[in-house]
Motif scaffolding. Structure first.
Motif, mmCIF file in Angstrom:
data_model
loop_
_atom_site.group_PDB
_atom_site.id
_atom_site.type_symbol
_atom_site.label_atom_id
_atom_site.label_comp_id
_atom_site.label_asym_id
_atom_site.label_seq_id
_atom_site.Cartn_x
_atom_site.Cartn_y
_atom_site.Cartn_z
ATOM 1 N N THR B 95 0.827 -1.204 0.000
ATOM 2 C CA THR B 95 0.000 0.000 0.000
ATOM 3 C C THR B 95 0.863 1.256 0.000
ATOM 4 N N LEU B 99 0.927 4.002 -2.920
ATOM 5 C CA LEU B 99 0.548 5.393 -2.665
ATOM 6 C C LEU B 99 1.622 6.347 -3.173
ATOM 7 N N TYR B 154 -0.648 -5.582 -4.334
ATOM 8 C CA TYR B 154 -1.244 -4.467 -3.589
ATOM 9 C C TYR B 154 -0.727 -3.131 -4.116
ATOM 10 N N VAL B 158 -3.313 -0.269 -5.450
ATOM 11 C CA VAL B 158 -3.356 1.033 -4.786
ATOM 12 C C VAL B 158 -2.910 2.119 -5.756
ATOM 13 N N THR B 193 -8.691 4.650 -0.784
ATOM 14 C CA THR B 193 -8.234 3.415 -1.431
ATOM 15 C C THR B 193 -8.593 2.190 -0.586
ATOM 16 N N ILE B 197 -8.659 -2.205 -1.287
ATOM 17 C CA ILE B 197 -7.686 -2.956 -0.501
ATOM 18 C C ILE B 197 -8.396 -4.053 0.301
#
Lengths: 324, 277
Positions: B95, B99, B154, B158, B193, B197
């Motif tokens: 994540t 990001l 992931y 994300v 988000t 997730i």
């Protein structure tokens, strides 16, 4: 006379795209005194929003860049300010409200948290205090039962209410200047009037100056004291609102007034006069005056030399060779 | 308000409910395992080797005479913990990478995402074997290996949501109020988000359990005598012709847990993804 609150000189903001350089703002001069409202008028794509974003220094770099000019705000040149200096100014001294109230609030956070955040970013207050002040702000912008509304999410509110919340957020730190970028465009007519009224009332109360960006001359007449008319990246005419509405000088301004529908029955019915043609492609601007291809009074000099901003009487200025 | 609506949606969604019931059933089994399992899972009973299902051993016994039902029940604890830890190991760095990569773009994005691409180029199980081979076979290393393998998934999910979120006006609005980039990323973009997730983490639990079982089957995961389902399956493989129950019951258990997470994850996606409504 005291120095103006905001003074923009020769501002140029260009976007360096793959197709070429887009001169979105090409030499804007403006000044705004404390507590005054300046309307910035022009059609879509003439650089109004880019001017506003330049003042906030929110142009997305490295594609866009302020290439020239200065923006003096409270004696400080914002063009030269660092990012951390700007963060202290944004929301605190200058704040901004946007055109789209539906998307300008974070959908997953409570409105109270969002207003509190704006307060806590600039003021050393506890979470509880900030929350209480959020309720106060909501009450100030005329949201009914603010104690419960403060716990709601943006999707539970209408467009008009969200715009009120945005105004509340923007004014929460009592900024000296509020930039309103088409604050009423996305709202329906009855709500528009309420929002304009609210902005006018709060301006008196908070004592902020307002830079109002709009394409609606009616809105300008309602709230502004001074008006700048923008065309293709620069100001073509600047005057106080009464002078501009009484005696517009620039052919573009004249065209704008002619393209407003007249009241029914007030005179003989006539066809609505539109300005012929389109805004020139900002990638391929003509030599000389940018308005030449659409101007009914164009002459030789317009095609050769770009006109300068000429002073008429008082504050009235116009960028046209006709008045030299 | 919103949470209540989501719960109502969840109740209406049959797939999600079926998955949830399966997961809850196995979760309860794992929680009360020590009190309900009929025999200790690790104690061999050489007289009762490879016995078929009977009243005293409902799932039969394995090659050392251990009660398979008890081992399956204890195994549920291990598998659920593996799933949770492995998913957390991939979720947190994935994540954060996603990001940063999505928000800053270009100079940050390129190295991160090319690294992720390289990880994705390996078949998942091969990469997991590779990592366990380096770290040494153990239950903990299995979780780490499975966790690392799924980081890129992931990161990608994300990143793709961040790419559209960062263009939204509310990001500009926070900036106009004086918010810094980090504030925007973690306080404003990140909460948006979470729904994708959650969906992916639920589906990922199933995948992680399966991967861990596969590593256990290959002897790279939990070591004997730990009652891990994959390892049990592997052990039962030798007796598949004479005593098929030794492999069958742990196999069914894996199947149920993975199915539970997959159904629940699919259901959650239907509920949380507004574009599918």
């Amino acid at each position: 006379m005291a120095a103006p609150l905001l003074e923009i000189q020769g501002l140029k903001t260009f976007f360096f795209t793959r197709k070429g350089v887009v001169k979105a703002v090409d030499g804007v001069d403006l000044s705004l005194n404390e507590g005054e409202t300046l309307g910035l008028v022009g059609e879509s794509g003439c650089g109004k929003t880019v001017t506003a974003l330049s003042i906030m220094r929110l142009i997305s770099e490295p594609i866009g860049r302020i290439t020239e000019g200065s923006i003096n705000f409270e004696g400080k040149d914002l063009v030269a300010a660092t990012e951390s200096e700007m963060r202290k100014i944004r929301g605190n001294r200058i704040s901004m409200i946007f055109q789209e109230p539906m998307t300008s609030l974070n959908p997953v956070l409570k409105v109270g948290d969002q207003i509190s955040e704006a307060i806590q970013l600039h003021q050393d207050v506890s979470k509880k205090e900030a929350w209480d002040r959020s309720i106060e702000m909501l009450r100030l912008v005329g949201i009914p039962s603010p104690e419960s509304r403060v716990n709601e999410y943006p999707h539970q509110m209408s467009g008009g209410m969200r715009q009120r919340v945005m105004i509340g957020m923007a004014l929460s730190c009592h900024p000296k200047l509020m930039i309103a970028d088409e604050p009423t465009t996305a709202l329906d007519v009855t709500i528009q009037a309420q929002i304009l009224d609210l902005i006018n009332r709060l301006k008196e109360r908070v004592g902020s100056a307002i830079l109002l960006i709009t394409h609606n001359l009616g809105v300008v007449a309602e709230v502004a004291q001074y008006v700048g008319v923008m065309y293709a990246g620069y100001i073509v005419e600047y005057a106080d609102v009464i002078t501009l509405f009484k005696e517009p000088r620039h052919p573009y301004t004249v065209g704008l007034f002619q393209s407003i529908p007249k009241k029914k029955g007030s005179a003989k019915r006539e066809r609505l006069q539109a300005i012929p043609g389109l805004v020139p492609d900002l990638l391929e601007l003509p030599k000389g005056c940018k308005f030449q291809d659409r101007c009914s009074r164009v002459f030789q000099r317009c095609r050769e030399e770009a006109p300068l901003l000429l002073k008429l009487n008082g504050s009235h200025q116009v960028r046209c060779w006709l008045y030299e | 308000m919103e949470k209540v609506e989501a719960l109502v949606e969840l109740k209406k969604n049959k797939t999600a409910m079926a998955g949830l019931i399966l997961i809850c059933f196995l979760l309860i089994l794992a929680l009360i395992g020590p009190w309900i399992s009929p025999h200790p899972p690790l104690v061999p009973d050489p007289i009762n080797r490879l016995k078929g299902p009977s009243w005293s051993h409902p799932f039969g016994t394995d090659s050392l005479g251990r009660d398979i039902l008890s081992r399956v029940i204890y195994g549920s604890r291990i598998s659920i913990i593996i799933g949770l830890i492995a998913v957390s190991i991939s979720l947190v760095p994935g994540t954060i990478l996603g990001l940063l990569s999505g928000f800053y773009g270009r100079k940050v994005d390129e190295p991160i995402m090319r690294g992720m691409d390289i990880m994705l180029a390996f078949p998942a199980i091969l990469l997991a074997i590779f990592i366990t081979a380096i770290l040494g076979p153990s239950l903990l290393n299995t979780m780490i290996a499975v966790g690392i393998v799924y980081i890129p998934h992931y990161a990608r999910i994300v990143r793709s949501s961040v790419l559209s979120l960062k263009e939204q006006l509310f990001v500009q609005a926070v900036r106009s109020l004086g918010g810094s980039n980090l504030r925007i990323i973690f306080l404003h973009i990140f909460p948006n988000t979470i729904p994708p997730i959650i969906v992916y983490a639920t589906l990922g639990m199933g995948t992680a359990v399966l991967q861990a079982a596969a590593l256990g089957f290959l002897g790279l995961g939990a070591q004997p005598p730990t009652p891990e389902w994959g390892a049990m399956l592997s052990e039962g493989r030798q007796y598949i012709q004479n005593a098929p129950h030794v492999a069958a019951f742990p196999g069914i258990a894996i199947f149920m847990l993975v199915l539970g997470f997959n159904l629940f994850g699919d259901g959650l996606r239907d509920i949380l993804d507004p574009s599918l409504r």
